[in-house]
Design a protein around this motif. Structure first.
Motif, PDB file in Angstrom:
ATOM      1  N   UNK A 180      32.824  46.220  16.411  1.00 49.59           N
ATOM      2  CA  UNK A 180      32.431  46.034  15.010  1.00 49.59           C
ATOM      3  C   UNK A 180      31.751  44.717  14.525  1.00 49.59           C
ATOM      4  N   UNK A 181      31.891  43.659  15.743  1.00 46.73           N
ATOM      5  CA  UNK A 181      31.411  42.199  15.363  1.00 46.73           C
ATOM      6  C   UNK A 181      29.892  42.186  15.941  1.00 46.73           C
ATOM      7  N   UNK A 182      29.702  43.169  16.748  1.00 50.38           N
ATOM      8  CA  UNK A 182      28.070  42.762  17.418  1.00 50.38           C
ATOM      9  C   UNK A 182      27.190  43.670  16.974  1.00 50.38           C
ATOM     10  N   UNK A 183      25.967  43.733  17.577  1.00 49.73           N
ATOM     11  CA  UNK A 183      24.955  44.400  17.049  1.00 49.73           C
ATOM     12  C   UNK A 183      24.878  46.154  17.264  1.00 49.73           C
ATOM     13  N   UNK A 184      25.232  46.218  18.724  1.00 52.98           N
ATOM     14  CA  UNK A 184      25.497  47.501  19.203  1.00 52.98           C
ATOM     15  C   UNK A 184      26.827  48.008  20.041  1.00 52.98           C
ATOM     16  N   UNK A 185      27.270  48.899  19.857  1.00 55.90           N
ATOM     17  CA  UNK A 185      28.378  49.308  20.505  1.00 55.90           C
ATOM     18  C   UNK A 185      28.485  50.561  21.226  1.00 55.90           C
TER      19      UNK A 185
END
Length: 349
Positions: free
Chosen positions: A243-248
């Motif tokens: 949830x903390x990065x641009x893409x998962x």
């Protein structure tokens, strides 16, 4: 070495979990069905076979060649992560123990596995996890809020796993303890101690660490914004970082998303939570579940196997024990008795 090497410059970062994401575990009978070039990890003590594809290694190398950083982020214990390094993609950082320990490649390259630990990061966690120098001490004698909590859970009779952990410990399924008691134990964790689900069991570690905390440390050190980062994962303890990065991305789903009480403290987007549930619901045959029986405490531990040391949770254990006893009696008594009878009848004939 105590001082990390100079921070390199990267245009983006790919954080990746290991078990269930890069490495998958097969029964021996499944090996003949696998297509492609694979590296077979050393067989575990329980006979499990982990594999990683050569294509995975090549893709990770391509990311690094394109100017990005590739980071291995695992909740596994230190010994497990270090033992697997010869079979994993080359990485710009290695994270273990749910973010509590970070290593970088050692530019001096004097050893067979040239790594240098980020002791500045360890020192930031010292108020909760204790000083780095106490790693050799038994967990019941260690300093720090985390180990005070360990001693309290130990006093309450919980089954705990601290083997090769320095900044984390694991609460494993305990006979006679149900979900309500587990939820109460998670909720009672002292300030500064966080928890999450990893491989179907509950891990406790400093709230400042976690996979997302270690990732924030690396993003700040390398000067890369979160929207230039991606994450590959499969378990509840991956959600906060995702949830903390641009893409998962979810190559597989390792556990029922947010089904455990320890997953509740994680901050994550509703969209990611819905995506994880959707993948698990729509593609059950493609997902990797840790549940191996209908019991509420059943789990799959990638380091030890299904329902590790939890005999009461073995699915159909009564029938399995009965079948084993019958097999022993049949092979040790019935077969020799039949052979004697057959020989006597031939002699009489």
């Amino acid at each position: 070495m105590a001082t990390p090497p100079p921070a390199p410059r990267f245009s983006f970062i790919c954080f990746s979990d290991i078990d269930g994401t890069l490495v998958h575990y097969l029964d021996p009978s499944q090996l003949q069905e696998v297509v492609g070039e694979l590296l077979l990890l050393p067989q575990s003590a329980t006979g499990r076979l982990g594999v990683i594809s050569r294509l995975t290694l090549e893709k990770a190398a391509a990311l690094r060649a394109a100017g990005g950083a590739f980071v291995l982020v695992s909740g596994a214990r230190t010994s497990t992560v270090l033992q697997r390094l010869p079979f994993l993609p080359a990485a710009d950082a290695v994270v273990a123990e749910n973010g509590g320990r970070i290593w970088y490649p050692d530019p001096q390259g004097l050893t067979a596995c040239p790594l240098v630990e980020d002791l500045e990061w360890r020192q930031q966690l010292a108020a909760v996890a204790g000083p780095p120098g106490q790693d050799v001490r038994p967990p019941l004698e260690r300093e720090g809020v985390l180990w005070e909590w360990y001693r309290e859970l130990h006093r309450q009779g919980w089954r705990l796993d601290s083997n090769s952990y320095s900044t984390c410990f694991r609460l494993t399924p305990t006979p006679g303890r149900g979900e309500a008691e587990l939820r109460a134990a998670v909720a009672a964790a002292p300030p500064g101690v966080a928890s999450s689900v990893n491989l179907g069991v509950t891990d406790f570690y400093p709230a400042a660490s976690g996979k997302q905390g270690a990732a924030a440390r690396l993003m700040a050190r390398w000067g890369v914004q979160a929207d230039r980062c991606g994450h590959l994962g499969d378990d509840d303890n991956d959600l906060a970082l995702a949830a903390a990065v641009g893409k998962a991305f979810l190559p597989s789903v390792g556990a029922q998303p947010s089904s455990s009480p320890a997953a509740a403290p994680c901050t994550m987007s509703a969209a990611l939570r819905a995506l994880a549930r959707g993948v698990a619901a729509e593609a059950p045959k493609a997902t990797r579940t840790f549940r191996t029986s209908a019991g509420p405490r059943s789990h799959y531990d990638y380091e030890h196997g299904p329902n590790y040391l939890n005999f009461q949770d073995w699915p159909g254990r009564q029938w399995k024990v009965a079948a084993w006893v019958c097999g022993v009696v049949g092979s040790g008594v019935a077969i020799p008795a039949f052979a004697v009878w057959w020989q006597q009848s031939k002699l009489k004939g």
